[in-house]
Design a protein around this motif. Structure first.
Motif, PDB file in Angstrom:
ATOM      1  N   LEU A  74       0.806  -1.221   0.000  1.00 13.04           N
ATOM      2  CA  LEU A  74       0.000   0.000   0.000  1.00 13.04           C
ATOM      3  C   LEU A  74       0.839   1.271   0.000  1.00 13.04           C
ATOM      4  N   GLU A  75       2.156   1.115   0.197  1.00 10.79           N
ATOM      5  CA  GLU A  75       3.075   2.251   0.252  1.00 10.79           C
ATOM      6  C   GLU A  75       2.720   3.210   1.391  1.00 10.79           C
ATOM      7  N   ILE A  76       2.515   2.620   2.569  1.00 11.42           N
ATOM      8  CA  ILE A  76       2.215   3.389   3.770  1.00 11.42           C
ATOM      9  C   ILE A  76       3.265   3.077   4.830  1.00 11.42           C
ATOM     10  N   GLN A  77       3.291   3.875   5.883  1.00  2.00           N
ATOM     11  CA  GLN A  77       4.311   3.706   6.922  1.00  2.00           C
ATOM     12  C   GLN A  77       3.924   2.673   7.970  1.00  2.00           C
ATOM     13  N   TYR A  78       2.657   2.697   8.379  1.00  2.00           N
ATOM     14  CA  TYR A  78       2.195   1.816   9.443  1.00  2.00           C
ATOM     15  C   TYR A  78       1.061   0.919   8.943  1.00  2.00           C
ATOM     16  N   PRO A  79       0.965  -0.314   9.456  1.00  5.17           N
ATOM     17  CA  PRO A  79      -0.042  -1.264   8.960  1.00  5.17           C
ATOM     18  C   PRO A  79      -1.416  -1.053   9.590  1.00  5.17           C
ATOM     19  N   ILE A  80      -1.932   0.150   9.433  1.00  4.44           N
ATOM     20  CA  ILE A  80      -3.209   0.520  10.028  1.00  4.44           C
ATOM     21  C   ILE A  80      -4.083   1.195   8.980  1.00  4.44           C
ATOM     22  N   ILE A  81      -5.265   0.642   8.751  1.00  2.85           N
ATOM     23  CA  ILE A  81      -6.206   1.168   7.761  1.00  2.85           C
ATOM     24  C   ILE A  81      -7.437   1.690   8.478  1.00  2.85           C
ATOM     25  N   GLN A  82      -7.930   2.826   8.025  1.00  2.00           N
ATOM     26  CA  GLN A  82      -9.196   3.351   8.540  1.00  2.00           C
ATOM     27  C   GLN A  82     -10.324   2.789   7.686  1.00  2.00           C
ATOM     28  N   ALA A 115      -6.071  12.859   7.889  1.00  2.00           N
ATOM     29  CA  ALA A 115      -5.339  12.741   9.150  1.00  2.00           C
ATOM     30  C   ALA A 115      -4.722  11.354   9.299  1.00  2.00           C
ATOM     31  N   VAL A 116      -5.484  10.321   8.938  1.00  2.21           N
ATOM     32  CA  VAL A 116      -4.970   8.952   9.028  1.00  2.21           C
ATOM     33  C   VAL A 116      -3.806   8.752   8.065  1.00  2.21           C
ATOM     34  N   SER A 117      -3.977   9.204   6.827  1.00  2.00           N
ATOM     35  CA  SER A 117      -2.909   9.045   5.840  1.00  2.00           C
ATOM     36  C   SER A 117      -1.674   9.860   6.217  1.00  2.00           C
ATOM     37  N   ASN A 118      -1.872  11.080   6.681  1.00  6.95           N
ATOM     38  CA  ASN A 118      -0.732  11.916   7.075  1.00  6.95           C
ATOM     39  C   ASN A 118       0.009  11.343   8.269  1.00  6.95           C
ATOM     40  N   ALA A 119      -0.694  10.564   9.100  1.00  6.60           N
ATOM     41  CA  ALA A 119      -0.075   9.952  10.272  1.00  6.60           C
ATOM     42  C   ALA A 119       0.608   8.625   9.949  1.00  6.60           C
ATOM     43  N   GLY A 120       0.548   8.208   8.684  1.00  5.36           N
ATOM     44  CA  GLY A 120       1.256   7.000   8.274  1.00  5.36           C
ATOM     45  C   GLY A 120       0.389   5.799   7.993  1.00  5.36           C
ATOM     46  N   GLY A 121      -0.930   5.898   8.240  1.00  2.00           N
ATOM     47  CA  GLY A 121      -1.838   4.804   7.924  1.00  2.00           C
ATOM     48  C   GLY A 121      -2.459   5.002   6.554  1.00  2.00           C
ATOM     49  N   LEU A 122      -3.562   4.307   6.310  1.00  2.00           N
ATOM     50  CA  LEU A 122      -4.299   4.468   5.057  1.00  2.00           C
ATOM     51  C   LEU A 122      -5.693   4.954   5.379  1.00  2.00           C
ATOM     52  N   GLY A 123      -5.966   6.226   5.092  1.00  2.00           N
ATOM     53  CA  GLY A 123      -7.308   6.760   5.260  1.00  2.00           C
ATOM     54  C   GLY A 123      -8.216   6.277   4.152  1.00  2.00           C
ATOM     55  N   THR A 124      -9.515   6.201   4.443  1.00  2.00           N
ATOM     56  CA  THR A 124     -10.472   5.665   3.464  1.00  2.00           C
ATOM     57  C   THR A 124     -11.737   6.505   3.416  1.00  2.00           C
ATOM     58  N   ILE A 125     -12.106   6.916   2.213  1.00  2.36           N
ATOM     59  CA  ILE A 125     -13.387   7.575   1.991  1.00  2.36           C
ATOM     60  C   ILE A 125     -14.435   6.492   1.782  1.00  2.36           C
ATOM     61  N   GLU A 166     -16.905  12.569  -5.398  1.00  2.00           N
ATOM     62  CA  GLU A 166     -15.842  13.355  -6.036  1.00  2.00           C
ATOM     63  C   GLU A 166     -15.474  14.568  -5.186  1.00  2.00           C
ATOM     64  N   GLU A 167     -16.465  15.189  -4.589  1.00  2.00           N
ATOM     65  CA  GLU A 167     -16.212  16.327  -3.718  1.00  2.00           C
ATOM     66  C   GLU A 167     -15.294  15.929  -2.569  1.00  2.00           C
ATOM     67  N   ARG A 168     -15.517  14.737  -2.002  1.00  2.00           N
ATOM     68  CA  ARG A 168     -14.691  14.255  -0.899  1.00  2.00           C
ATOM     69  C   ARG A 168     -13.296  13.860  -1.369  1.00  2.00           C
ATOM     70  N   ILE A 169     -13.198  13.307  -2.564  1.00  2.00           N
ATOM     71  CA  ILE A 169     -11.882  12.967  -3.105  1.00  2.00           C
ATOM     72  C   ILE A 169     -11.043  14.230  -3.303  1.00  2.00           C
ATOM     73  N   VAL A 170     -11.638  15.225  -3.900  1.00  2.00           N
ATOM     74  CA  VAL A 170     -10.929  16.486  -4.137  1.00  2.00           C
ATOM     75  C   VAL A 170     -10.501  17.121  -2.816  1.00  2.00           C
ATOM     76  N   ALA A 171     -11.409  17.128  -1.835  1.00  3.80           N
ATOM     77  CA  ALA A 171     -11.090  17.702  -0.521  1.00  3.80           C
ATOM     78  C   ALA A 171      -9.948  16.946   0.149  1.00  3.80           C
ATOM     79  N   THR A 172      -9.963  15.621   0.032  1.00  4.92           N
ATOM     80  CA  THR A 172      -8.907  14.808   0.643  1.00  4.92           C
ATOM     81  C   THR A 172      -7.561  15.084  -0.013  1.00  4.92           C
ATOM     82  N   LYS A 197      -0.376  11.852   0.739  1.00  2.00           N
ATOM     83  CA  LYS A 197      -0.111  10.451   1.041  1.00  2.00           C
ATOM     84  C   LYS A 197      -1.194   9.570   0.410  1.00  2.00           C
ATOM     85  N   PRO A 198      -0.929   8.264   0.268  1.00  2.00           N
ATOM     86  CA  PRO A 198      -1.942   7.358  -0.285  1.00  2.00           C
ATOM     87  C   PRO A 198      -3.205   7.314   0.569  1.00  2.00           C
TER      88      PRO A 198
END
Length: 319
Positions: free
Chosen positions: A8-16, A30-40, A51-57, A63-64
């Motif tokens: 996943l190319e992330i720092q920590y093995p934690i997914i939201q 916040a999750v992605s910036n902290a090294g995990g994988l944030g999810t919409i 799409e609005e949420r993707i653009v905002a994110t 980060k991924p």
């Protein structure tokens, strides 16, 4: 590097986990910036809303991150996947349906595919269909669950033995002890939903967060058994009324309408426990604070390492 982190190319093995229509770009970033994988979580949202949420994110993180598409829940699945391609979202999580028909197209655009499953059979099929990662969810988890009602602790090692791709444990995990336990069972990481609700960045109603802080071990209930559509929520007047109607023979159509995202929003975002519900996993009983996402993730990693080190030390000292 941890296998999941490498894929996943992330720092920590934690997914939201995706959170349906209450999903927030602020939390995802916040999750992605902290090294995990944030999810919409796409929930039942339209392509324009997603799409609005993707653009905002994308404005909040480089980060991924992922989008979660519940295949049999959202009628715009194909359009949402096209959005992921157009916006070069690096990871797509597919749940509530067969992911296989969509994987090849996503791979053609270099998108990593996570399949959310709740049994060994479905895990094996998802791997055969080309999934890169499996999120294996026990019914301790919040929100919509499998009617099989298999537990995380028993399910994870069976799936790990059956597949060769990274397995992520979900359901009943909210701290470093849970992460360590998942790793000991053979998982490569964890996915959490309820724990991320109880963070400073998640913009839900304060009543929702307080309910999680006050929760005991028996604070959640299962809705939908009578109609074969299981959902775990916090106890509330709304949930009690729905359970009473189930006991009297509710129709599937009525149940689906009353557990729609409309009532999820009323509970989670408006704090209305009379007119809506709040999803919650059984891990609610463990939650005692409202940290920042970064603090939560860092502490989980530190505590997990200490748990693993202590377990190994105690094991060897006892021999």
């Amino acid at each position: 590097m941890n296998h999941l982190c490498s894929v996943l190319e992330i720092q920590y093995p934690i997914i939201q986990g995706g959170m349906g229509n209450i999903s927030s770009p602020i939390l995802v970033a916040a999750v992605s910036n902290a090294g995990g994988l944030g999810t919409i979580g796409c929930g039942t949202m339209t392509p324009a809303e997603v799409e609005e949420r993707i653009v905002a994110t994308k404005q909040l993180t480089r980060k991924p991150f992922a989008i979660n598409v519940p295949i049999n829940v959202n009628p715009y699945t194909k359009e949402l996947l096209q959005l992921a391609i157009a916006h070069k979202v690096p990871v797509v999580s597919l749940s509530a349906g067969n992911p296989a028909p969509f994987i090849e197209k996503l791979h053609a655009h270099h998108i990593c595919v996570i399949a959310v499953v709740a049994s060994v059979k479905h895990a094996s099929k998802a791997e055969q269909g080309g999934a890169d990662v499996l999120v294996v969810e026990g019914y301790e988890a919040a929100g919509i669950n499998s009617s099989l009602e298999l537990t995380t602790f028993t399910l994870i090692p069976q799936v790990v033995d059956a597949v060769s791709i990274p397995v992520v444990a979900a359901g009943g995990i909210g701290d470093g002890r849970g992460l360590a336990a998942a790793l000991m069972l053979g998982a490569s990481g964890v996915q959490m939903g309820t724990r991320f609700i109880a963070t400073q960045e998640m913009p839900v109603h304060k009543t929702y967060k307080q309910r999680l802080l006050d929760a005991t071990d028996v604070e959640t209930v299962i809705l939908g058994r009578s109609v074969g559509q299981v959902r775990r929520v916090l106890q509330s007047p709304y949930a009690s009324a729905l359970l009473a109607d189930e006991a009297n023979g509710i129709t599937l159509a009525d149940y689906q309408e009353r557990t729609s995202e409309t009532y999820h929003i009323k509970g989670a975002l408006e704090g209305n426990e009379q007119g809506g519900f709040m999803n919650s996993g059984q891990i609610a009983g463990v939650i005692q604070d409202l940290p920042t996402v970064a603090t939560l993730i860092e502490k989980m990693m530190t505590d997990a390492q200490q748990c693993l080190n202590r377990t190994l030390l105690n094991t060897f000292q006892s021999q």
